[in-house]
Design a protein around this motif. Sequence first.
Motif, short mmCIF file in Angstrom:
data_model
loop_
_atom_site.label_atom_id
_atom_site.label_comp_id
_atom_site.label_asym_id
_atom_site.label_seq_id
_atom_site.Cartn_x
_atom_site.Cartn_y
_atom_site.Cartn_z
N PRO A 197 -10.17 -8.65 7.51
CA PRO A 197 -9.74 -9.74 6.64
C PRO A 197 -10.93 -10.65 6.31
CG PRO A 197 -9.05 -10.14 8.91
CD PRO A 197 -9.71 -8.80 8.89
N PRO A 198 -10.72 -11.58 5.36
CA PRO A 198 -9.45 -12.00 4.76
C PRO A 198 -9.06 -11.15 3.55
CG PRO A 198 -11.21 -13.40 3.98
CD PRO A 198 -11.84 -12.47 4.97
N TYR A 199 -7.76 -11.19 3.22
CA TYR A 199 -7.26 -10.56 2.01
C TYR A 199 -5.90 -11.16 1.67
CZ TYR A 199 -6.40 -7.53 6.08
OH TYR A 199 -6.17 -7.07 7.35
N TRP A 200 -5.59 -11.07 0.38
CA TRP A 200 -4.28 -11.54 -0.08
C TRP A 200 -3.25 -10.44 0.14
CZ3 TRP A 200 -2.96 -16.35 -1.14
CH2 TRP A 200 -3.93 -17.27 -1.54
N ARG A 201 -2.13 -10.81 0.71
CA ARG A 201 -1.01 -9.88 0.91
C ARG A 201 0.09 -10.27 -0.07
NH1 ARG A 201 3.90 -9.27 3.74
NH2 ARG A 201 4.13 -7.24 4.76
N SER A 249 6.66 -12.63 -1.66
CA SER A 249 5.80 -13.55 -0.92
C SER A 249 4.34 -13.22 -1.18
CB SER A 249 6.10 -13.48 0.58
OG SER A 249 5.72 -12.22 1.11
N THR A 250 3.50 -14.24 -1.05
CA THR A 250 2.05 -14.08 -1.19
C THR A 250 1.38 -14.88 -0.07
OG1 THR A 250 2.26 -13.90 -3.60
CG2 THR A 250 0.07 -14.35 -2.71
N GLN A 251 0.52 -14.21 0.69
CA GLN A 251 -0.15 -14.86 1.81
C GLN A 251 -1.62 -14.47 1.85
OE1 GLN A 251 2.73 -13.19 4.80
NE2 GLN A 251 2.66 -15.27 5.61
N LEU A 252 -2.47 -15.43 2.19
CA LEU A 252 -3.88 -15.15 2.45
C LEU A 252 -4.02 -14.96 3.96
CD1 LEU A 252 -6.79 -14.90 1.47
CD2 LEU A 252 -7.03 -17.38 1.82
N LEU A 253 -4.30 -13.73 4.37
CA LEU A 253 -4.36 -13.40 5.79
C LEU A 253 -5.80 -13.47 6.29
CD1 LEU A 253 -1.92 -10.34 5.97
CD2 LEU A 253 -1.41 -12.79 6.18
N THR A 254 -5.97 -14.11 7.42
CA THR A 254 -7.27 -14.15 8.09
C THR A 254 -7.25 -13.35 9.38
OG1 THR A 254 -6.63 -16.23 9.18
CG2 THR A 254 -7.85 -16.40 7.11
N THR A 255 -6.08 -12.88 9.77
CA THR A 255 -5.92 -12.00 10.93
C THR A 255 -5.24 -10.72 10.46
OG1 THR A 255 -5.69 -13.89 12.42
CG2 THR A 255 -4.97 -11.75 13.24
N ALA A 256 -5.81 -9.59 10.82
CA ALA A 256 -5.29 -8.31 10.34
C ALA A 256 -3.95 -7.99 11.00
CB ALA A 256 -6.29 -7.20 10.63
N PRO A 257 -2.91 -7.68 10.20
CA PRO A 257 -1.66 -7.20 10.79
C PRO A 257 -1.83 -5.77 11.30
CG PRO A 257 -1.55 -7.11 8.40
CD PRO A 257 -2.86 -7.75 8.75
N ILE A 258 -0.82 -5.26 11.98
CA ILE A 258 -0.90 -3.92 12.56
C ILE A 258 -1.18 -2.87 11.48
CG2 ILE A 258 0.42 -2.11 13.73
CD1 ILE A 258 1.82 -4.24 15.31
N GLN A 300 9.94 -2.44 0.48
CA GLN A 300 8.99 -3.52 0.74
C GLN A 300 7.56 -3.16 0.30
OE1 GLN A 300 10.14 -4.26 5.04
NE2 GLN A 300 10.12 -6.37 4.32
N PRO A 301 7.37 -2.82 -0.97
CA PRO A 301 6.02 -2.49 -1.45
C PRO A 301 5.10 -3.69 -1.34
CG PRO A 301 7.55 -2.73 -3.28
CD PRO A 301 8.38 -2.79 -2.05
N THR A 302 3.91 -3.46 -0.79
CA THR A 302 2.97 -4.54 -0.53
C THR A 302 1.57 -4.12 -0.95
OG1 THR A 302 4.30 -5.21 1.40
CG2 THR A 302 2.05 -6.07 1.26
N LEU A 303 0.89 -5.01 -1.67
CA LEU A 303 -0.48 -4.76 -2.10
C LEU A 303 -1.40 -5.75 -1.41
CD1 LEU A 303 -0.07 -4.19 -5.96
CD2 LEU A 303 0.13 -2.53 -4.08
N TYR A 304 -2.55 -5.26 -0.98
CA TYR A 304 -3.57 -6.11 -0.36
C TYR A 304 -4.75 -6.22 -1.33
CZ TYR A 304 -1.03 -5.92 4.06
OH TYR A 304 -0.07 -6.06 5.05
N ILE A 305 -5.06 -7.45 -1.70
CA ILE A 305 -6.08 -7.73 -2.71
C ILE A 305 -7.26 -8.48 -2.07
CG2 ILE A 305 -6.52 -8.77 -4.96
CD1 ILE A 305 -4.39 -6.61 -5.05
N SER A 306 -8.47 -8.05 -2.42
CA SER A 306 -9.66 -8.73 -1.91
C SER A 306 -9.81 -10.09 -2.58
CB SER A 306 -10.90 -7.88 -2.17
OG SER A 306 -12.08 -8.64 -1.92
N PRO A 307 -9.94 -11.17 -1.82
CA PRO A 307 -10.14 -12.47 -2.44
C PRO A 307 -11.55 -12.65 -3.00
CG PRO A 307 -10.25 -12.67 -0.05
CD PRO A 307 -9.86 -11.25 -0.35
#
Length: 236
Positions: A147-151, A131-140, A159-166
Amino acid sequence: MAIRWPLLVRRTHKWLGLVLGVQVLMWTVSGMYMVAIHIDYIHGDHLVRSQAAPPRDLAGLVDPSVIAASEPTAREVKMQTFLDQPVWRVDTKDGPRLYDGVTGAPVPALTRDQAERVAKRIYTGEPTIVSTQLLTTAPIEMQTRKPPYWRVEFEGWNQPTLYISPVTGELISRRHNLWRIFDFAWMLHIMDYSERTDVNNPLLRVATWSAVFMALAGAWLLYWSFPRRKKAKKLV
């Protein structure tokens, strides 16, 4: 009425033990988990590969002074690569901004496809995106990052997850299940159930000093439980 100290101390020790027993157990279990797994693995260093910046010829690029003049609050201007293209990065009081190195035009924010390209390039595992999501609210798990950042989440048991700066296309952080368990264990360990950062919160101080008093009461009872020899009376 005389105070029966052994009874008072015994009851205090018992009730402190009942109240603090669960927390002491959580301190022990969470501490064991945090030292059992190497901290570099928890940080997710194994999930991403480092990429050296390629050498750039500044010929034909917009002069950085022109870029700096367009940003009144510019603090620093430096060259970097954005999706294999040279760009000028301007650090301002409102955050970083990118400008095309050739045209000088502002670089638009990353699209979904571009964010996935960046994530696949630096990810060390099988690059199958779940999955790929643009988050505007920070998860825990990203409370300390604004935020914002791409998850971008990849396939895998962890469940490896990378957060990328838009804005800059840079890696902000990486997360995986063992890190999430570590974060939960840390929360239990420091007893900060909201921000998970305050290692000197009132609840932890109360629990710590209560545990100290419980230990002192136990030591006193241990000393009291040993029979004391009575001194023999001297015969006249």
